[in-house]
Design a protein around this motif. Structure first.
Motif, PDB file in Angstrom:
ATOM      1  N   ASP A  99      25.531  44.656  87.454  1.00 57.61           N
ATOM      2  CA  ASP A  99      25.666  43.690  86.354  1.00 57.61           C
ATOM      3  C   ASP A  99      24.756  44.066  85.193  1.00 57.61           C
ATOM      4  OD1 ASP A  99      27.555  42.202  87.663  1.00 57.61           O
ATOM      5  OD2 ASP A  99      26.164  40.657  88.361  1.00 57.61           O
ATOM      6  N   ASP A 102      26.179  46.963  83.236  1.00 50.46           N
ATOM      7  CA  ASP A 102      27.310  46.541  82.396  1.00 50.46           C
ATOM      8  C   ASP A 102      26.850  45.861  81.109  1.00 50.46           C
ATOM      9  OD1 ASP A 102      29.018  47.521  84.281  1.00 50.46           O
ATOM     10  OD2 ASP A 102      29.647  45.572  85.066  1.00 50.46           O
ATOM     11  N   LYS A 103      25.700  45.188  81.170  1.00 50.25           N
ATOM     12  CA  LYS A 103      25.216  44.431  80.015  1.00 50.25           C
ATOM     13  C   LYS A 103      24.385  45.274  79.053  1.00 50.25           C
ATOM     14  CE  LYS A 103      25.138  40.143  82.691  1.00 50.25           C
ATOM     15  NZ  LYS A 103      24.280  39.127  83.354  1.00 50.25           N
TER      16      LYS A 103
END
Length: 714
Positions: A99, A102-103
Motif C-alpha cells: 500500500d 502504491d501511494k
C-alpha cells in the motif's frame, strides 16, 4: 543494503573506476544494444493474477509481473534487474508495504522504469520463501517477510534484504537502501554486476547442502535418534511455558513429534516420561492461551513477542488443518480432552471461514488489514457487551483488567496499554468455583457471552470477503485433518468427509500426472504445484488408504511419488521445491527444514516410510530418503517432522488382515492411529501384528486389536 561485505566493497570499488574505463568498455558491453521493452512490462499482470495476495494488487500502479521464468527474458531485453517482492497476505507488513509503495509516485516510477517488478506469493511459489531463508542465513538473520530479492537477467542473486515495516516507517528510505547503490552500478556497468553476481551465485551453489547420509548401522541410527529425542524433550522450559528455538511459530510439529515419541517402544522410559510431561505441560499452556480463540475456536499460527497471550491475528486454513492433525496425535498420547476439543474447534472454524467452490477449501479469506488494537478488548468494551454476571466470568477466565492483561514480555513497547486478549487462562471449572457458580451455570454464561462478544468484535472487525478460488495444498491438508478426526473419535462422518473432499480435490487439482496449486490454475508457472503440495497430496492419499483400506488411494500415492521422482529430483539427488520450467530461480532449492512449520523433506520422509510399510517400494531416486537422516542433533527443533518420520520407519507396527476380512475387522483396522501404525491386507488367513524386529503376534478378535497393539508396543 544486504550484500556481503566483500560484494559491497568490490562493487563500490568498481563504481569508483567506472568513469575512467567506461569508454573502453562501451564497445564490448553486451548491454550496449537499445533496450527492448516488452508490452507486458507496461501493464500490471496482477489484473489476471490468482485470487488472494496477488489479485489484491490488481489496481496497483506498479507494473507487477508474475513469478515466471519469462520475466528473465523480458529483463534481459529491457536491460533491467528483476525486483522480486516476496511475501504473503498473512505476514504483517506485506500488505502495508505494498500500500505504501502504491501511494508513493516516485517509488512507483522507479520500479516501473528501472526494474522488472515481480510480486511473489509464497503460498503459491514456496521456493521463493525457501530462497529468502537461504539468503537470510547468509546475513545471519532470521527470515522475515516481506523480503526483497533482486536478480540479474541471468537469474543470479544480486542483492536482498527483508523489509522491517512499521507504522510511520520511511518505506522509500528502506527501498532505496535495498536497491539504490546496485541500481546505479547496474546503470554504469551491468556487465560487472552480472559477472560479480555470477561469481557469488557459483560460490553459493557450492555451499548448498549435500544429500543426507545414512547411519552406518542400526545401532548408530538408534543412538543418534535417542540423543536427539532427549535433547528435544529438554528444550521445554516449564517456567516460561515455551520451547527454546521455536521462535514465534506455534510449534505443532514439535508437540506432535514429542507425543509420538512418548508412545514409541524404542524410547527409553525416562525420555518417554519427559516427552509426555513436556507435551502435557506445553500443550496445556498453549491451548488455554490466546493462541486458541475462545470465541470462534480458530487457531493462530504465530505470536507477537515472546508470549502466547498476544497472537498474530491473521489465520489460515492450513494452520487449522495442520493443528487438527497434530492434536489428534497429542490426544492419542495424553488422552487429554482439551486437545480433541481444540482440534474439533479448529476444523469447524475452517469449514465456516474457508470453504470455497465445490466444497473445497481456500488458503485464507481475501486479503485485508486488521488493526491489532481492534482485535483486543478494553475492560469497558467487554462490560458494555455483556451482562454483569457474564463480564465477571470473563474477567475471571481471561484475567481482564482495566490496565490490560498483557505482560511486559508480550507488549514491551506498551503499544496495547489498557487492552486485553481473550483466552482460557483459568479453566472454566476453576473460575466457576472461585465465583461460587455451578459448572453448569458457568457453562451457560460462557455460551451466551460468546455469541455477544463475537457480535461485538464483528462490529469492530468485520470478516473479510470469502475467497472463491480453492487451494490444492489446503484442501489436501483438510483431507488429512478429517482422517485424523476419524481415528481420534471413531465417528464415520469424519471418514465420509475425508473421502468426499479427497475425490473432489483429485478431480479439481490433478491435471494428468501433474497437480496445480489453485483452481483456476493460471498463470501456468505460478499455479504449477510445488513439491510441498505433492507431498500433502500423497499424505492425504495414504491417510485415505489406511482409513478405508481402499488400495486405489495407495496406488495414487505411489503414482504421485513417481511423478515427484521424475520431475522434482535433479541429477544430484536433490528434491527440488519447484520445477525449473516454473521458477525464475537458478538455485536448486530444497525445503529441508521447518521454515514454515512442516517441510517438504519431512513430509516426504514420512510418506515414503508409510508406503514401504504398506508394501510398496519407493522410486529409486526417492529411496535414499527412507534411510538417510539430516544432521539434526545440533538444532533438532527445525527437523521434528523428519524425526517423526525416522521414528515411524524404525518402530512402526503393521497390522495385516485377510483380504476377505469381515467388516468388523476392516473397521477395527481403519480406526487405528495414523502416526504409529500401518495397516494392510495380507495373504495369511488370520489377522496378525508385524513388529519391527520381524516377530508376528496373532490377533484373535477385532475388539482386541487396539489392545494387542498396545501390548505389543510395551
Amino acid at each position: 543494503m544486504m550484500l556481503k561485505y566483500g560484494t559491497y566493497a568490490c562493487l563500490a570499488a568498481a563504481l569508483a573506476l567506472i568513469p575512467a574505463c567506461r569508454k573502453r568498455e562501451a564497445a564490448s558491453d553486451k548491454h550496449a544494444a537499445t533496450p527492448q521493452i516488452a508490452a507486458e512490462l507496461s501493464t500490471n499482470a496482477m489484473q489476471a493474477g490468482p485470487q488472494g495476495f496477488l489479485s489484491s494488487r490488481a489496481g496497483s500502479p506498479v507494473h507487477w509481473q508474475h513469478w515466471d521464468p519469462a520475466v528473465l527474458q523480458r529483463a534481459r531485453a529491457a536491460r533491467r534487474l528483476v525486483f522480486a517482492f516476496i511475501g504473503a497476505a498473512q505476514y504483517p507488513g506485506c500488505l502495508e508495504s505494498l500500500d505504501a509503495i502504491d501511494k508513493d509516485p516516485s517509488l512507483v516510477a522507479k520500479l516501473n522504469q528501472d526494474f522488472v517488478p515481480v510480486l511473489v506469493d509464497i503460498d503459491l511459489c514456496r521456493e521463493a520463501g525457501v530462497a529468502a531463508g537461504v539468503m537470510s542465513q547468509e546475513l545471519k538473520q532470521p527470515v522475515s517477510f516481506p523480503f526483497i530479492l533482486v536478480l540479474s537477467p541471468d537469474a543470479n542473486e544480486v542483492t536482498w534484504r527483508p523489509i522491517a515495516y512499521s507504522q510511520g516507517a520511511d518505506l522509500r528510505q528502506m527501498f532505496e537502501g535495498a536497491t539504490d547503490v546496485i541500481s546505479r552500478m547496474w546503470a554504469e556497468s551491468p556487465d560487472y554486476v552480472e559477472a560479480n553476481s555470477k561469481r557469488d551465485h557459483d560460490n553459493r551453489m557450492k555451499r548448498l547442502p549435500v544429500a543426507d547420509t545414512s547411519p552406518a548401522n542400526p545401532e548408530e541410527r538408534n543412538a543418534m535418534m535417542m540423543r536427539t529425542t532427549r535433547k528435544l524433550a529438554n528444550l521445554y522450559d516449564e517456567d516460561i511455558k515455551s520451547v527454546f528455538g521455536t521462535g514465534g511459530l506455534l510449534p505443532l510439529g514439535l508437540m506432535q513429534c514429542l507425543a509420538s515419541t512418548s508412545l514409541d517402544p524404542n524410547t527409553p522410559p525416562d525420555i518417554a516420561r519427559r516427552c509426555s510431561a513436556a507435551v502435557k505441560a506445553f500443550s496445556g499452556a498453549v491451548l488455554n492461551s490466546a493462541m486458541v480463540d475462545p470465541l470462534d475456536g480458530g487457531i493462530y499460527s504465530s505470536r507477537r513477542g515472546s508470549s502466547w497471550d498476544l497472537p498474530m491475528i491473521n489465520r489460515t486454513c492450513m494452520t487449522q488443518a495442520r493443528a487438527a492433525r497434530a492434536l489428534a496425535t497429542i490426544y492419542n498420547a495424553t488422552k487429554e480432552p482439551r486437545s480433541l476439543d481444540v482440534a474439533l474447534g479448529a476444523i469447524h472454524f475452517a469449514e465456516e471461514q474457508f470453504e470455497a467452490q465445490n466444497g473445497l477449501f481456500a488458503a485464507q479469506r481475501l486479503p485485508g488489514l486488521t488493526p491489532m488494537g481492534d482485535w483486543l478488548w478494553t475492560q469497558e468494551q467487554l462490560e458494555q457487551a455483556l451482562t454483569p454476571e457474564e463480564a465477571t466470568l470473563w474477567k475471571a477466565i481471561s484475567g481482564i483488567k482495566a490496565m490490560g492483561n498483557l505482560a511486559l514480555e508480550a507488549d514491551p513497547k506498551r503499544e496495547f496499554f489498557r487492552l486485553n486478549s481473550l483466552g482460557f487462562r483459568v479453566p472454566l471449572a476453576q473460575a466457576a468455583a472461585d465465583l461460587n457458580l455451578s459448572t453448569e451455570a458457568a457453562a451457560g454464561l460462557l455460551e451466551s457471552s460468546r455469541k455477544k462478544l463475537s457480535k461485538a468484535r464483528q462490529s469492530r472487525v468485520p470478516d473479510r470477503a470469502p475467497a472463491t478460488a480453492a487451494s490444492a495444498g489446503t484442501s489436501f491438508r483438510m483431507v488429512s485433518a478429517y482422517a485424523a478426526m476419524f481415528t481420534a473419535t471413531g465417528k464415520p462422518e469424519w471418514r465420509d468427509k475425508a473421502l468426499s473432499l479427497a475425490e473432489r480435490s483429485r478431480q479439481t487439482f490433478a491435471k494428468g500426472v501433474l497437480l496445480v496449486e489453485q483452481n483456476p490454475g493460471t498463470p501456468d508457472a505460478v499455479c504449477d504445484a510445488r513439491a510441498f503440495t505433492y507431498a500433502l497430496a500423497i499424505q492425504a492419499a495414504l491417510d485415505l488408504a489406511e482409513i478405508t483400506m481402499d488400495e486405489n488411494w495407495r496406488l495414487w500415492a505411489g503414482d504421485l511419488c513417481s511423478t515427484m521422482s521424475e520431475l522434482f529430483v535433479d541429477e544430484s539427488g536433490r528434491l527440488l521445491e519447484a520445477r525449473q520450467v516454473s521458477t525464475p530461480l537458478a538455485l536448486p532449492l530444497e525445503d529441508r527444514i521447518m521454515l514454515f512449520d512442516d517441510s517438504t523433506a519431512g513430509v516426504m520422509r514420512m510418506n515414503i516410510a508409510r508406503l514401504e510399510a504398506l508394501g510398496q517400494s519407493p522410486p529409486p531416486t526417492l529411496a535414499p530418503w527412507l534411510s538417510s537422516l539430516p544432521k539434526f542433533e545440533d538444532f533438532p527443533v527445525v527437523f521434528t517432522d523428519s524425526i517423526l518420520a525416522a521414528s515411524f520407519a524404525a518402530s512402526r507396527v503393521i497390522v495385516e488382515i485377510p483380504e476377505n476380512a469381515s467388516p468388523e475387522w476392516r473397521e477395527a483396522a481403519c480406526r487405528l492411529p495414523l502416526d504409529r501404525v500401518a495397516r494392510r491386507f495380507g495373504k495369511e488367513p488370520a489377522a496378525r501384528i508385524l513388529q519391527p524386529d520381524g516377530s508376528k503376534i496373532p490377533v484373535t478378535s477385532p475388539e482386541s486389536l487396539a489392545a494387542s497393539i498396545a501390548t505389543a508396543s510395551n
